[in-house]
Structure formats: C-alpha cells, structure tokens
Scaffold this active site. Structure first.
Site, mmCIF file in Angstrom:
data_model
loop_
_atom_site.group_PDB
_atom_site.id
_atom_site.type_symbol
_atom_site.label_atom_id
_atom_site.label_comp_id
_atom_site.label_asym_id
_atom_site.label_seq_id
_atom_site.Cartn_x
_atom_site.Cartn_y
_atom_site.Cartn_z
ATOM 1 N N PHE B 126 117.833 -7.119 -2.217
ATOM 2 C CA PHE B 126 117.951 -5.790 -2.814
ATOM 3 C C PHE B 126 116.599 -5.113 -2.608
ATOM 4 O O PHE B 126 115.554 -5.696 -2.915
ATOM 5 C CB PHE B 126 118.277 -5.905 -4.298
ATOM 6 N N ASP B 195 115.064 -14.253 -7.830
ATOM 7 C CA ASP B 195 115.748 -13.127 -8.457
ATOM 8 C C ASP B 195 117.210 -13.540 -8.671
ATOM 9 O O ASP B 195 117.926 -13.808 -7.697
ATOM 10 C CB ASP B 195 115.643 -11.900 -7.541
ATOM 11 N N TYR B 220 122.868 -6.664 -16.875
ATOM 12 C CA TYR B 220 123.998 -5.732 -16.972
ATOM 13 C C TYR B 220 125.126 -6.041 -15.988
ATOM 14 O O TYR B 220 126.077 -5.284 -15.905
ATOM 15 C CB TYR B 220 123.545 -4.278 -16.836
ATOM 16 N N LYS B 221 124.981 -7.118 -15.227
ATOM 17 C CA LYS B 221 126.043 -7.496 -14.292
ATOM 18 C C LYS B 221 126.922 -8.546 -14.976
ATOM 19 O O LYS B 221 127.697 -8.210 -15.877
ATOM 20 C CB LYS B 221 125.434 -7.991 -12.987
ATOM 21 N N ARG B 369 132.653 -3.839 -1.455
ATOM 22 C CA ARG B 369 132.142 -4.950 -2.254
ATOM 23 C C ARG B 369 133.044 -5.148 -3.467
ATOM 24 O O ARG B 369 133.314 -4.197 -4.215
ATOM 25 C CB ARG B 369 130.717 -4.614 -2.684
#
Lengths: 394, 394
Positions: B126, B195, B220-221, B369
């Site tokens: 990312f 990460d 938050y995922k 995705r």
C-alpha cells in the site's frame, strides 16, 4: 444576599452570550475545566448517532463519498479558520496536537534552509511541545534551545530556523504577544510556529493578519470537540507549496487513489494530511463547531476578560489575604481565559472544590487552574466558584 | 435451483460461524468490502451513545480516570493482542497506520545501529508505507530500497537496518510468508516491521511465535472498528526498552502529569503512545472487539479459505472463460482473505455490481477486489456475488 451575588445577577442579565449556555449539556456543577475538556454541545449526540447508525451502519463504504467523510479534514478546517483569523484553505484537521507540532516544526526547519541550524522553543510550554521539538531537532540535525518567551527576541539570529511558542501558557495562563513575537521572528528571517491549544475559541488569534507561518491546536478545549478530538494544522497559503511534510501519508498525495508508488504532494492545506481520518471523532467535532455559527470571537473575548476580572474580585473578597496567589497576569493584554492560583495545598484544595461542585483542575505542584469558557460559564458560576473556594480554604 | 446454490445452502448450514452474522448491522446487500471498511457491529451504537452522553456529557473531565479513557490505548491493545498472536503488554492503539509505520520504522532503524544504513520496503505495498518509509529513511540518513518481497532474502545484508513488509498485499491479496521472511531478516541481523492491515482479524499472524520485531495495523477492516478508527503498534517485549520514538509525545512519558520539561519514556508498550487519544473512535473500536470474545482466528481462517475457494469456483462456473483473471494466488498458504480479479473494464463492472447489490471495490487500473469477512459473509453471499458478476459481465 451579598453585593457580589447581586453584581453577578446583573452581569448575567446583561450578557448577550448567556443564551448560548443552552447549547450545551450542563448540570448544576460549576464547570471551570473547559480549558481541559469542553462540555458536550447538545447537538453532538444526535449527529454522532447518525454517523454511526446511518453513515457507517447503512451506507458503509459509500459514506467516504456520499457522507463527505473523505473531505472532512479540510472542510472542518475551514470551520475552524474564522475562529483563528484564517481565510479558508489553510487548515486541515487530523492527528493529535503532538503529531501536528512535529509536522509543523520539521516543515518549518526545511523551509528555513540548511544554513539555519537552531530551533527555539518556549521552555514554559506544555511539555509535549518541547519533547517533540527535541525529536524534530534531532531528526533534522538542528540544535534545540529552550528559553522563556520573553528571551526570544534577544536570542534570535542568523542561525534561527524556527521558533515554537504557545499563545497562552497552559499553566499560568499568560497570553504571549503573538503579533510582536511573530514580527521579531520574521525580522530575523526565521519561521514562527504557534501552538493555539489554550487560545483558539477563547480570544482572537489573527493568524493571517499577523503573518503567522504555521500553527497547530487541539479542538477539545474551547472548541468543545470531545475527548481527544483531532487537532489541526495551519500552513499559511504562500508557504503551502514549500510545505515538505515529514509524515507524507497517502491522504496527502495529489492523487490518493492513484496508488502510485512515488509520492507527489497535494496542493494546498491537504498537504498536511497523513493517514485515514478518524471519522467518528472528526464528525463529532464538526457538529460541535455549529455552536459558533452566530458567535463572534471578540464578544467571547470581552466576556472572558469580564469573567476572569470578576472571579479575581470575588476571590479577593472571599479569601484570606495571601492564602492564594494569582499567577495569571492582571493586564488584559497578557491574560488568557483562565485563572491560575498558587497555594501550597492545591491538590487537596481542588479535591474539596470538586466535591463541592466546583470543577477546575490541579497542576503539579501547587496550581489551582480555573478555565472560563464564555460560551457556557456565567458570572454566577464565577461568584459561586470563588465563594466555595473561600469556604474550602477556610 | 443450481447446484451451486444448493452447495451454498449446505455450507452455510454447516458453518459454525454463521450465527456471528447477527452481531452486525447488515441488510440484503452482499458486502464484500469489509477489507476496506468493516460492517457496523450491533453493540457499537449503544456504547458510543454512552460514551458521548454519559461519559463526556455528564462525567466530563472525570472520565479520564473514572471511565478508563486514559488507559484505553493499552487496554484495547491487549484486546487486539490475541488476534495477532501477541501476549499482553506489547500493543498500544492510537494514531493512523501511517503514523505508526513512521514510529516503527524510525525506532527499528535506531535499534539496528549506525552502521546499518539501508531500509528495504515492499515495492508492491500500500503506497503510504513506501512514502513514510522514504521519509523515515531521509530523516535518519538511511538509503531506501523498494523491491518485491520475493527479492528480500537475496537483498539482505550487513547494511540492512530494517525491512517493512505487508503481510497481505492490499491489491492482489497475496499472503507473504511472515515466518520465513522474518527468520531471513533476523539471520541478516536486521529488524522486521510488518504491516498487518490486511491480515489481522482474517488469519493467524503469530507475532510472538515468529519473533516479529515491530508491527502496525489498522482496525477498520477485519476488526470492524469504524471509519478511520485508530491503528495500533506492536513492539516485542524485549525490544521495548530500546524503543526510541521519533514522536515522543507527553502520553508516552514515564510521568505524563509530572509535566517535566525533560522527556523520560514510559516503560513497556506505553512508549508507543504520542498525544491525547481520540476517545470516541477508540471506544467504538473497543466495543467492536467484543464480537471476538468467543471466536478463534483459526476458525475464521478456515472459513475464509472455504469462502474464497467457493467464490472462485462460482466465478469459474458463471463467467465466460478469460473474461476475468484471478490475480490472487490459488495456494492457500499464499492467499489472504480477498479475491482480486483483473478485467479491463473493472471500474465500470464494479459500478454495475454495486447497483445490483454486490459491494466490492475497484482498484486502479483494472482490479475488482472482493473482501471476505468470515464473521458476516455467507457462502450464499459468495454464490450470489459470483452469479451477479457473471450477469454483469454478460
């Protein structure tokens, strides 16, 4: 009924800001700790519920666009802007004050150039600013000097890169001369970084008017954003193109969804963003700022000074001479929106005050701190606080 | 009714995690975007309302002690710990992922010592990790090399200070070999920073077991903490004494209320804190973690693999050969909890899918995705998503 009680009644009756109190959730406590955590604005709970239940719960990922989540940092920055005397497009909200001090100071040092190798920092400041300044100095290879703000003008020179100062001292409540100090810093060719935590929302700041370079502040004191609500960063418009962030997260990229492996900073204040904004805290703050829609900072300042004057008068009347010593400057031009009283047993005294419904706070080792938020503190509150203080001090 | 619909029914009937879906607020949308923003846990709105109305509105400043606000970062860190295979006392919650990457990487470089002058970073990561790594390298005077994770072992050497890797690639969904890569990094004398944004809550991580040095992740995922909920930082216990933060805010001080002008770091994971924590977002996350109380990550992983296997089978059955190409690895050991399909018109296809009630996301330039959160995604969801995809692709 004492003369001071009658005076308080008259002052409250004449106070044009008095109706604003109904915009907050308050009880019969005298709340003089709004300089630590502002009271809850009455419209916030409903807004937060909508953010949680509808925006997150129903719209979910669509809210990044449809509920304006993605643009919240700059939109809310523009709501804060008039309160600190800034035109739109210069403030972004996000991260903690400490993180913003780091961004601002490293960016300022980089703008100042390699030949300027010294950072000056207010030695009387809230400690986090000093700790972060030390880290910024270490990481950018500069020397850090901590000194009293009064010594800044004589310490400035060709080597000064940036100066980090608090507008109002968190402890004693001294208001520093932002226009004069900023001008002196500029005259030396350095950059002025101001921490507005204890002034924004309490008194006029005039960032644009006085040519401040960078500024940071929290939003949970006089702006009533809620516990740990996000801080903000001001970068003067003409410096934004040179703002070189030490925290260049994807939110500050010119094309954040381009997912490019190479960094290209966004134009404008957006460049101060870092990662994904904490939406719940941020939108609670946005709701809290509605309180200010029809309120002028100058009227808030006038009431703040009247409140602290009256409180000091009441303290003098109700307290044995010498029992407490006011460390907040008397001159209006040097006073923030709080009164700090020194007394040897301050820790114990504050506990007794709180038990009697007067909430201020204690600052190590001997300071009683009373914050006056003109939006919801009345003259009757000030009289009662002083009267209870007199009784508690016995 | 097709064979795949019947298969989905049977798989759902046998799924021991199926009842967990009722712990979330969901509608008839097939929500396959939990790897971007997790769905709202049903207990969160009530908790947030209590935090706002009672803790902030009534207790106000007292809540820093009485409502446990002050200790929330480490308390919630200990709630995340078992989900990533960490013993208590090694994780603090706060700040964004980007800010935590900065803390972790600068601290890792400092632990590695002056003679190691190179940072390696996953070039497929990312982007924010790469941008922040570049800043960390610049500020610490190190060289940054971006490379494919597969190239890491051969790139390691005496000069390597630290390596920043993503456990699961955000785009293609590849799961990297954390144990083997960590071991290789350690064999070279360097530090491994992982990460976990796209793995925590979806599959076992085993931080302690595999000797990871530092790690960061968002919440938050798959942890469903809410939009922009605070990230976390893991510092392995035996490294905590050497964790030298580039953001030494007052919250990480050994005596934060001593207000000392000189910095002395707190012991333990607390050292990773910076400024005042954003309580609303943080306590929403704490409530969201209740969902996990009786859930094992290994059962979540088993269902995740079954779901993505089944989804791929359905995509193959419903889609014209070659119309989409799966870029997520087929082997279970190399697959995260998402499926990424390449198709040239992915942007348009995703719009049509969303209009038909199947929510995934589009990643520039050609990736569809689909994230599978085993806590609330069913096999029927997987079948329906693939069927609608087939119809939309026409």
């Amino acid at each position: 009924m004492s003369e001071l009680v009658l005076r308080a009644e008259k002052l409250d009756a004449a106070d044009e800001l008095a109706p604003l109190r109904s915009r907050f959730v308050l009880d019969d406590v005298v709340y003089l700790d709004g300089n630590s955590l502002g009271a809850l604005p009455a419209n916030v709970p409903g807004r937060v519920e909508d953010v949680v239940r509808r925006q997150w719960g129903e719209l979910r990922i669509r809210s990044w666009d449809e509920s304006g989540w993605w643009t919240a940092p700059e939109r809310i920055g523009d709501r804060i802007a008039p309160l600190v005397g800034a035109a739109p497009g210069q403030i972004v909200v996000g991260d903690s004050t400490s993180v913003n001090v780091f961004k601002a100071l490293v960016a300022a040092v980089r703008m100042a150039g390699e030949e300027r190798d010294e950072i000056l920092v207010d030695a009387t400041t809230f400690p986090t600013d000093g700790y972060i300044a030390e880290s910024a100095a270490r990481l950018t290879g500069r020397r850090l000097r901590a000194l009293d703000p009064a010594e800044v003008p004589s310490a400035l020179g060709d080597r000064t890169a940036a100066v980090l100062l608090n507008h109002v001292d968190y402890r004693g409540g001294r208001l520093h001369d932002l226009p004069a100090l900023t001008a002196a810093i500029h005259a030396a060719g350095a950059l002025a970084v101001w921490d507005l935590c204890h002034s924004a929302g309490a008194l006029p700041v005039g960032l644009d008017e006085h040519g401040v370079d960078l500024a940071v502040g929290c939003t949970y004191k006089y702006l009533n954003g809620g516990p740990g609500s996000p801080a903000y960063l001001y970068v003067r418009r003409d410096l934004q193109g040179r703002f070189d962030s030490p925290l260049p997260g994807w939110n500050s990229h010119a094309e954040p969804f381009g997912m490019s492996p190479s960094y290209a900073p966004a134009p404008g204040a957006l460049r101060g963003r870092v990662g994904t904004p904490d939406i719940l805290s941020m939108l609670a703050l946005e709701a809290a700022l509605d309180v200010w829609d029809d309120v002028s900072v100058s009227s808030v300042r006038a009431k703040s000074l009247a409140l602290t004057d009256f409180f000091l008068e009441c303290v003098t009347a109700y307290t044995e001479p010498g029992r407490v010593v006011c460390v907040t400057p008397e001159p209006h031009g040097e006073r923030g929106s709080q009164i700090a009283l020194r007394c040897p047993d301050a820790g114990e005294v504050m506990k007794r005050l709180i038990a009697r419904g007067v909430v201020g706070d204690f600052r190590h080792p001997d300071i009683l701190r009373f914050g006056f938020t003109p939006l919801y503190v009345s003259f009757a509150d000030a009289e009662r606080a002083a009267r209870v203080l007199g009784e508690v001090l016995g």
